[in-house]
Design an enzyme around this catalytic site. Sequence first.
Site, mmCIF file in Angstrom:
data_model
loop_
_atom_site.group_PDB
_atom_site.id
_atom_site.type_symbol
_atom_site.label_atom_id
_atom_site.label_comp_id
_atom_site.label_asym_id
_atom_site.label_seq_id
_atom_site.Cartn_x
_atom_site.Cartn_y
_atom_site.Cartn_z
ATOM 1 N N GLU A 112 11.925 -8.638 21.744
ATOM 2 C CA GLU A 112 11.449 -9.019 20.406
ATOM 3 C C GLU A 112 11.074 -7.781 19.599
ATOM 4 O OE1 GLU A 112 7.083 -10.598 21.612
ATOM 5 O OE2 GLU A 112 8.735 -11.849 22.280
ATOM 6 N N LYS A 114 8.929 -5.092 17.713
ATOM 7 C CA LYS A 114 7.543 -4.640 17.822
ATOM 8 C C LYS A 114 7.023 -4.477 16.394
ATOM 9 C CE LYS A 114 4.677 -1.340 20.281
ATOM 10 N NZ LYS A 114 3.891 -0.716 19.222
ATOM 11 N N ASP A 116 4.777 -3.548 13.348
ATOM 12 C CA ASP A 116 3.887 -2.417 13.113
ATOM 13 C C ASP A 116 2.725 -2.848 12.224
ATOM 14 O OD1 ASP A 116 2.933 0.092 13.223
ATOM 15 O OD2 ASP A 116 4.434 0.998 11.919
ATOM 16 N N TYR A 223 2.744 -13.586 19.505
ATOM 17 C CA TYR A 223 3.722 -13.282 20.558
ATOM 18 C C TYR A 223 3.205 -13.405 21.981
ATOM 19 C CZ TYR A 223 1.357 -8.877 19.416
ATOM 20 O OH TYR A 223 0.429 -7.929 19.107
ATOM 21 N N LYS A 310 10.485 2.567 21.471
ATOM 22 C CA LYS A 310 10.144 2.988 20.111
ATOM 23 C C LYS A 310 11.367 3.528 19.372
ATOM 24 C CE LYS A 310 5.963 4.048 19.209
ATOM 25 N NZ LYS A 310 4.903 3.467 18.381
ATOM 26 N N CYS A 404 1.539 20.468 -20.689
ATOM 27 C CA CYS A 404 2.714 19.794 -20.139
ATOM 28 C C CYS A 404 3.686 20.869 -19.638
ATOM 29 C CB CYS A 404 3.380 18.941 -21.219
ATOM 30 S SG CYS A 404 4.999 18.313 -20.714
ATOM 31 N N CYS A 407 7.016 20.750 -22.113
ATOM 32 C CA CYS A 407 7.038 21.132 -23.523
ATOM 33 C C CYS A 407 5.846 21.995 -23.941
ATOM 34 C CB CYS A 407 7.122 19.890 -24.410
ATOM 35 S SG CYS A 407 5.608 18.924 -24.404
ATOM 36 N N CYS A 422 1.192 13.767 -21.167
ATOM 37 C CA CYS A 422 1.654 14.648 -22.226
ATOM 38 C C CYS A 422 1.773 13.768 -23.464
ATOM 39 C CB CYS A 422 3.020 15.231 -21.859
ATOM 40 S SG CYS A 422 3.869 15.929 -23.297
ATOM 41 N N CYS A 427 8.656 15.116 -26.265
ATOM 42 C CA CYS A 427 8.773 15.967 -25.074
ATOM 43 C C CYS A 427 10.131 15.707 -24.412
ATOM 44 C CB CYS A 427 7.641 15.645 -24.106
ATOM 45 S SG CYS A 427 7.800 16.502 -22.539
HETATM 46 S S1 IVH Z 1 2.926 -7.810 23.609
HETATM 47 C C1 IVH Z 1 -0.028 -7.580 27.161
HETATM 48 N N1 IVH Z 1 4.629 -8.056 21.634
HETATM 49 O O1 IVH Z 1 1.953 -3.394 20.081
HETATM 50 C C2 IVH Z 1 1.036 -7.371 26.137
HETATM 51 N N2 IVH Z 1 2.842 -6.523 21.378
HETATM 52 O O2 IVH Z 1 1.281 -1.032 22.079
HETATM 53 C C3 IVH Z 1 0.576 -7.615 24.766
HETATM 54 N N3 IVH Z 1 2.799 -5.406 19.204
HETATM 55 O O3 IVH Z 1 -1.271 -4.040 21.258
HETATM 56 C C4 IVH Z 1 1.403 -7.005 23.731
HETATM 57 N N4 IVH Z 1 4.568 -6.406 18.365
HETATM 58 O O4 IVH Z 1 -0.639 -4.910 18.912
HETATM 59 C C5 IVH Z 1 3.529 -7.437 22.090
HETATM 60 N N5 IVH Z 1 6.178 -8.442 19.963
HETATM 61 C C6 IVH Z 1 5.087 -7.806 20.414
HETATM 62 C C7 IVH Z 1 4.395 -6.879 19.622
HETATM 63 C C8 IVH Z 1 3.277 -6.238 20.153
HETATM 64 C C9 IVH Z 1 3.595 -5.546 18.139
HETATM 65 C C10 IVH Z 1 1.648 -4.478 19.266
HETATM 66 C C11 IVH Z 1 0.394 -5.088 19.843
HETATM 67 C C12 IVH Z 1 0.092 -4.285 21.070
HETATM 68 C C13 IVH Z 1 0.826 -3.014 20.814
HETATM 69 C C14 IVH Z 1 1.211 -2.390 22.136
#
Ligand code: IVH
Length: 661
Positions: A112, A114, A116, A223, A310, A404, A407, A422, A427
């Site tokens: 899935e 991740k 941010d 999640y 990552k 400015c 000019c 300005c 200008c």
């Molecule tokens: S699972 C025990 N799934 O990433 C496992 N984490 O560095 C729980 N995060 O603390 C985390 N998307 O805040 C999981 N699809 C995802 C996520 C996710 C973002 C964040 C979460 C976690 C951090 C891990």
Amino acid sequence: MNKNEAKKKIEKLREEINLHNYKYYVENNPVISDYEFDQLLKKLEKLESNFPELITPESPTQRVGEQPSEGFETVEHKVPMLSLANTYTYDELREFDERVKKHVSDVEYVVEPKIDGAGVALLYENSVLVRGATRGDGIRGDDITQNLKTIRSIPLRLRNNTLKNIEVRGEVYMSIDGFKKYNKEQAKKGGVVFANTRNATAGSLRQLDSRIVAERPLDIFIYFISYSDKDLKTHEKTLEALKEAGFRTNPLTKKVSDIEEAIKYCGELEKQREKLDYEIDGAVIKVNSLEKQKELGSTSKNPRWAISYKFAAKQSTTLLNDIAIQVGRTGTLTPVAILEPVEVGGVTVSRATLHNFDELKRKDIRIGDQVLVERSGDVIPQVVKSIIDKRTGTEKRKSIPKKCPVCGTAVVREEGEVAVRCPNKYCPARLKWRVRYYASRDAMDIDHLGESTIDKLIGEGLIDNIADLYFLKKEDVLKLEGFKEKSAQNLLDSIEKSKKQDLSRFIYGLGIRHVGKYAAQLLASKYNSIDELANASEEELKEIDGLGGKTAGAIATFFATDENTKLIEKLKDIGVKTKEIRKKNLPLQGKKFVFTGGLTTFSRPDASDLIKKKGGIVASSVSKDISYVVVGDKPGSKFGKAKKLGLVTISEEEFKELVAK
Ligand code: IVH
């Protein structure tokens, strides 16, 4: 009505409201209009105000608190919030797979995105949300229940009674679009601008006043179930159960049969990254079987059954060579970082915005600093901060210029204003922006007239205003660096061609404040010529449906300015089309269209031109006065909104039939 009757009514209303809330915010598939929804909520509010003893914290009326809290209480998580170990290469993922297989066999994974944002834990007792907390140090976090309740896709009461006593984990995030709008407003006001959506999310959740949080464009994906009194078998089933219970789960989640397939999907997610309206910084790979997860267990910090992969970082550090000053279309001076070119998430960056002088001062960024640069979404790269430890003492501050840079006119800063401007209307910097705007794709669409050519034309003193473009001779253009016979002719041809553009494009290209593409079309459909528009009174303009008072005022001011009317006269004299003799009763006269999703047989600009030719108007956002919403492939949130407002939606095929008439 007695209390018992009221209680029954209240419960029924809450159920109804929760259902529609779910349909709208989680499924993106509303079945009633905004108005009807508001009516239900109002009814509930009224009943609750007559019987305040019946108000419960999970009532849909209780999403936003009435007062700021004094601080956040520290609370202990039911189960510690672990974080994930990071990997950066596919080989590291293969090593993870080997480690997993040492303990368990026949492993399936779920991959899935991740997200941010900021991780949070939500606790439900007897189906009711009782607490929401930040991650904190993983053991204890801050109780931010009131703030989390403002996020409409978080159920205050679970649906369907399948899950009742649970703690779930998810990631709160700010949409990229919402973030851009928020930062733009802040930069204008001189408020704090956030470097990225993650900081914006965390900053919002830390607010003590939930009324402020309610105005920030936050959302959440859930999640993980960290604690449950129900036995579930797999992560996949967990996500289904979460959805059933009313949570928003991520649609890009995918079950795969082995690590190679997982790796392939990580690659696909990375490619999709730029298209999403939220930031993802990687992918998470999880063992699907919950029993196997248990067997694998955790170290003190990370689970052994999951890992994060990552993506290329969107941050890099580099040297700040200089701070340049850019003068905008309205004369505003903006500091811009000139960087030693550096790769940030696959793109070479050599300039980054510093927003305004207040921001520059607040961050104490100096010329010669090593700086952290970030690209967030499709936003212009930004300087996040200076690396103070790397300072040698030779770095220099940049002060607000007195004049400015283009000019030389003394700059002004109104009392209480953030913007340094300005004031010189003539200008060259402003002229450059005006010409760029006039020539842009959505305005007169003049090919071969890019920024550097405009610079050269102004630099050589060949143009003082837009109309001068039409007086350019080939020998003038040939004098410019980089131009040869053919390229000079191309430029002159494009300029000539622009004389015949639509009236709506011309109006837009004039750069009247608040007059965007949509307003320009509205005006062009109402007035047959620029003269008719110029003669319209502010009162008359205000009456135009969909225009608004601010815009009407700006139009009136524009045409009351001598310099503008003189320019228009000149353009008319040279033969720029400023009139449209339109047949009355065109087939789509006055009809307003919006597109959502991709079209397969037209490009959007072509489809828009067709509509305009037939008398219709193309808007960029959904509102109640839209006549048709054209729904293409993978429609976005405009589709949900259109349905909610009960608008007419048509397919691309139906659209084709409509414009063929
Ligand atoms: S699972 C025990 N799934 O990433 C496992 N984490 O560095 C729980 N995060 O603390 C985390 N998307 O805040 C999981 N699809 C995802 C996520 C996710 C973002 C964040 C979460 C976690 C951090 C891990």
